[in-house]
Design an enzyme around this catalytic site. Structure first.
Site, mmCIF file in Angstrom:
data_model
loop_
_atom_site.group_PDB
_atom_site.id
_atom_site.type_symbol
_atom_site.label_atom_id
_atom_site.label_comp_id
_atom_site.label_asym_id
_atom_site.label_seq_id
_atom_site.Cartn_x
_atom_site.Cartn_y
_atom_site.Cartn_z
ATOM 1 N N LYS A 172 6.196 -10.329 -18.995
ATOM 2 C CA LYS A 172 5.489 -8.786 -19.817
ATOM 3 C C LYS A 172 4.074 -8.978 -20.699
ATOM 4 C CE LYS A 172 7.793 -5.983 -17.947
ATOM 5 N NZ LYS A 172 8.577 -7.426 -16.868
ATOM 6 N N HIS B 6 10.752 -31.770 -26.073
ATOM 7 C CA HIS B 6 10.104 -32.935 -25.369
ATOM 8 C C HIS B 6 8.888 -32.393 -24.229
ATOM 9 C CE1 HIS B 6 14.236 -33.887 -25.070
ATOM 10 N NE2 HIS B 6 13.870 -32.496 -25.416
ATOM 11 N N ARG C 232 1.275 1.636 -5.841
ATOM 12 C CA ARG C 232 1.447 0.755 -5.300
ATOM 13 C C ARG C 232 0.815 -0.198 -4.940
ATOM 14 N NH1 ARG C 232 6.152 1.886 -2.319
ATOM 15 N NH2 ARG C 232 5.197 0.497 -0.690
ATOM 16 N N ASN D 72 0.619 0.472 6.157
ATOM 17 C CA ASN D 72 1.320 -0.384 4.717
ATOM 18 C C ASN D 72 1.878 -1.652 5.321
ATOM 19 O OD1 ASN D 72 2.466 -1.140 2.230
ATOM 20 N ND2 ASN D 72 3.776 -0.514 2.861
ATOM 21 N N GLU E 44 1.601 -10.866 -18.382
ATOM 22 C CA GLU E 44 1.081 -9.146 -16.688
ATOM 23 C C GLU E 44 0.513 -7.729 -17.182
ATOM 24 O OE1 GLU E 44 4.292 -7.114 -14.320
ATOM 25 O OE2 GLU E 44 5.680 -7.270 -15.885
ATOM 26 N N CYS F 187 0.400 -1.222 0.125
ATOM 27 C CA CYS F 187 0.063 0.584 -0.188
ATOM 28 C C CYS F 187 0.694 0.864 0.312
ATOM 29 C CB CYS F 187 -1.017 -0.039 1.269
ATOM 30 S SG CYS F 187 -1.630 -1.697 1.369
ATOM 31 N N LYS G 20 3.196 -2.777 -7.868
ATOM 32 C CA LYS G 20 4.889 -2.765 -7.971
ATOM 33 C C LYS G 20 5.761 -3.279 -6.986
ATOM 34 C CE LYS G 20 7.968 -1.082 -10.977
ATOM 35 N NZ LYS G 20 8.386 -1.511 -12.245
ATOM 36 N N TRP H 230 -2.777 -1.783 -1.018
ATOM 37 C CA TRP H 230 -3.589 -3.116 -2.053
ATOM 38 C C TRP H 230 -3.692 -4.735 -0.460
ATOM 39 C CZ3 TRP H 230 -0.749 -7.880 -3.234
ATOM 40 C CH2 TRP H 230 -1.370 -8.130 -3.923
ATOM 41 N N GLU I 90 11.555 -13.825 -19.717
ATOM 42 C CA GLU I 90 10.756 -12.428 -19.607
ATOM 43 C C GLU I 90 10.074 -11.573 -20.254
ATOM 44 O OE1 GLU I 90 10.702 -8.221 -17.968
ATOM 45 O OE2 GLU I 90 10.750 -10.158 -17.700
HETATM 46 C C1 AGP Z 1 7.632 -7.067 -13.221
HETATM 47 O O1 AGP Z 1 7.419 -6.620 -14.298
HETATM 48 C C2 AGP Z 1 7.225 -7.106 -12.083
HETATM 49 N N1 AGP Z 1 6.482 -5.929 -11.427
HETATM 50 C C3 AGP Z 1 7.171 -8.041 -11.618
HETATM 51 O O2 AGP Z 1 7.746 -9.745 -11.182
HETATM 52 C C4 AGP Z 1 9.041 -7.615 -10.567
HETATM 53 O O3 AGP Z 1 9.767 -8.326 -11.363
HETATM 54 C C5 AGP Z 1 8.588 -8.474 -9.409
HETATM 55 O O4 AGP Z 1 7.268 -8.192 -8.543
HETATM 56 C C6 AGP Z 1 10.010 -8.789 -8.468
HETATM 57 O O5 AGP Z 1 9.938 -6.777 -8.057
HETATM 58 P P1 AGP Z 1 11.862 -6.689 -7.576
HETATM 59 O O6 AGP Z 1 12.485 -5.879 -8.234
HETATM 60 O O7 AGP Z 1 11.053 -4.700 -6.951
HETATM 61 O O8 AGP Z 1 11.835 -6.974 -5.870
#
Ligand code: AGP
Length: 634
Positions: free
Chosen positions: A510, A529, A27, A101, A513, A2, A629, A75, A506
């Site tokens: 992307k 496999h 957040r 928070n 998400e 939060c 985030k 959150w 990755e």
């Molecule tokens: C990635 O785009 C996401 N926001 C998430 O997977 C993020 O990488 C993960 O929560 C790790 O966060 P951090 O790098 O702040 O530890």
């Protein structure tokens, strides 16, 4: 997870708190609220479910006048996202209000006791126990009541508390959730992170674990657990406010993708001086680094993928064995680490709970721990034995992009430095590596310039995919068994080999998400496999195939997919004539670069593809559903 914000001073507190909460909305945005002190009678609050915009609309109709206020953007962890569970929470006399928070782990027991003593709970949150505890211990002095209440709490918290009986005062406290004090001419501020304070001041003080903060209009006091005063000098934050703006891009994510070449240049300029690599803030002696027998990298999400790429760099350049673990698995696995292990924790936010716990686990086993993170003085930076900052600037979009390439850059430089310390890299090789490194931002810029030039084509490709996806869904749910038998499946498969395999993971992350489309990253050699069973004309198969030692292997994998009618979307090195023949439609090119550095370039088209598809689907790109985030809970 939060965001909390507070202000006390001579100005209209409600407006300042709303502005601050907007800066913290990334957040969490399940609900928000504000509590304002306006004299002696009681605390007045307004709170709504959903985004801060809704709270603003409510306050426009029912404003709250006052010079001291605290606010929260949520959150949800305990209690569903609704108005009742929104913060601030009040005691039964509406004399005290709290925003929080973090997570109070023993709230269940505390709630039973407090209810037994007559407290009436309005919500299902863990947080509400705090306000009833403060009310229970309140004997005319708010900070004493808060300090006493904290003794009963187990868990993580950054809290801010106000009482109607002590106008102009905010009491705050921190344990494992971020809290920053902002000192300004016309009042004092507090917030969960710096970016919310920059509109008012760049003089900030980071509050440490176990510390309390007592704020009034013109004074602030920090005290430790034992109520001893703490004298800490403010630090000046160099981030420019503009960074918080979108720099003219429609989304923070696109702005941050386009920031990558400049950030890479800045990192190399700061870290490579006179052909030597420097990490001045890393307070771990070189000898301690050099004697590590193995490296264990821990991280989550995108940071974990940066760790996977770094494994290849460390093993190639420093010839040291590296294992990479997701933090949530590492922390509970009683890992085999010890004094000869260097544990590297990677995190953009520096607040990810699992990674923080992973570092503590490593420390408890006497390993040397360090973190590569982006947020100054974050919990991880203060927990690990050493820290190297990525200095990528504040990353606002939930989907991490610039922090990823910045993390890779720092880890590559660390790998080169370790290679020198371990006498595995000759000076000539180091110069060669640094020369290619210094050239990388230019090559990355070319990939972005090509995107700018071909934006129409990118948008068209995304529209193509959107159309195919909905055709497939329609067929999938069709009542006509004939149509259904073909069992279409609208998803993306990402394939890569060797140092580009992590980028396959990755790229898939992307897309998942921000567009909510099923996607999976795989080592291309694994196709036969199992996953090849998924191949027919439906899925898009993103193949990361730059010039490399495994190019031929990648080529034959692509031919196998082609043979089953698969739709190939390749990333190739400019001038490649082989692979584009197999998939003329959607070819993404990168400039020539060595395989070692190719992940810095191949990730950019993957970031842009996910962005274009999500934009085509009209999704909330910067604040995707169900995500936040930084994940400060397990
Ligand atoms: C990635 O785009 C996401 N926001 C998430 O997977 C993020 O990488 C993960 O929560 C790790 O966060 P951090 O790098 O702040 O530890």
């Amino acid at each position: 997870m939060c965001g909390i914000f507070g202000y006390t001073g001579g100005r209209d507190a409600q407006a300042l708190v709303i502005q601050g909460l907007k800066r913290l909305e990334y957040r969490g945005y399940d609900s928000s609220g504000v509590a304002v002190q306006n004299g002696f009678d009681r605390i007045h609050i307004r709170k709504t479910q959903g985004k801060i915009k809704k709270l603003e609309e409510l306050l426009a109709k029912h404003p709250l006048k006052g010079k001291t206020a605290i606010g929260h953007t949520r959150w949800a962890t305990h209690g569903v996202p609704n108005e009742e569970n929104a913060h601030p929470h009040l005691d039964n006399e509406s004399q005290i209000a709290v925003v929080h928070n973090g997570i109070i782990e023993n709230f269940g027991d505390l709630k039973k006791t407090l209810e037994g003593e007559g407290a009436r709970f309005q919500s299902q949150t863990d947080t509400e126990v705090i306000v009833h505890l403060v009310a229970k211990y309140y004997k005319g002095n708010l900070e004493n009541a808060v300090r006493r209440a904290l003794k009963d709490l187990k868990g993580t918290y950054a809290i801010a508390v106000i009482s109607s009986k002590e106008p102009g005062k905010i009491v705050a406290a921190k344990m494992d959730s971020p809290l920053v004090l902002g000192l300004a001419k016309n009042g004092n501020f507090l917030a969960s992170d710096v970016s919310a304070l920059l509109d008012h001041t760049d003089d900030v003080i980071f509050v440490e674990n176990g510390e309390m903060l007592i704020l009034t209009e013109n004074t602030y006091r920090i005290s430790d657990r034992a109520d001893k005063p703490v004298n800490r000098k403010p630090v000046k934050i160099a981030w420019d406010r503009e960074q918080a703006q979108k720099g003219g891009h429609p989304h923070f994510m696109l702005k941050e993708i386009f920031e990558q070449p400049a950030i890479l240049t800045a990192i190399l300029k700061e870290r490579v001086i006179g052909g030597k690599i420097r990490f001045d803030e890393l307070k771990i002696p070189a000898a301690r680094l050099a004697r590590a027998k193995r490296i264990v990298i821990i991280a989550c999400g995108t940071s974990y993928h940066a760790g996977l790429v770094a494994k290849y760099a460390f093993e190639e350049l420093a010839r040291i064995p590296v294992s990479v673990d997701t933090s949530s698995e590492f922390r509970y696995r009683d890992p085999l680490v010890g004094p000869d292990t260097l544990v590297i924790a990677i995190s953009q936010s520096g607040e990810t709970a699992d990674t923080l716990a992973g570092v503590r686990e490593g420390k408890s086993k006497k390993a040397c721990t360090m973190t590569v993170c982006n947020v100054l003085a974050s919990s991880l930076a203060r927990e690990a034995h050493g820290v190297i900052y990525t200095h990528a600037g504040s990353e606002i979009a939930v989907a991490s992009t610039k922090a990823y390439t910045a993390q890779m850059a720092i880890l590559y430089l660390l790998a080169i430095q370790l290679g020198v310390l371990r006498k595995k890299l000759a000076p000539k090789r180091v110069q060669q590596l640094l020369k290619e490194f210094l050239h990388l931002p230019l090559l990355m810029q070319r990939v972005l310039d090509d995107y700018k030039k071909d934006q129409k084509e990118w948008a068209q490709n995304a529209r193509d995919f959107n159309r195919r996806y909905h055709d497939q869904l329609e067929r999938y749910f069709s009542t006509d068994p004939e149509k259904r038998k073909r069992s279409p499946s609208g998803f993306f498969l990402y394939l890569g080999r060797n140092i580009n395999y992590p980028n396959a993971l990755e790229g898939a992350l992307k897309l998942k998400e921000i567009s909510y489309i099923p996607a999976e990253g795989y080592p291309a050699g694994e196709m036969k496999h199992g996953p090849i069973a998924l191949i027919d004309e439906n899925p898009w198969v993103i193949c990361i195939a730059p010039q490399s030692a495994t190019y031929d292997k990648m080529l034959s994998n692509i031919q196998e997919i082609r043979a089953r009618g698969g739709c190939i979307v390749p990333i190739v090195t400019e001038g490649d004539t082989e692979i584009p023949k197999l998939s003329p439609m959607y070819v993404m090119e990168i400039p020539k670069v060595s395989e070692l550095f190719s992940p810095f370039l191949t990730v950019v088209p993957l970031q842009l593809l996910a962005y274009c598809v999500a934009r085509e689907f009209g999704e909330d790109i910067d604040q995707p559903r169900n995500l936040a985030k930084s994940v400060t809970v397990e």
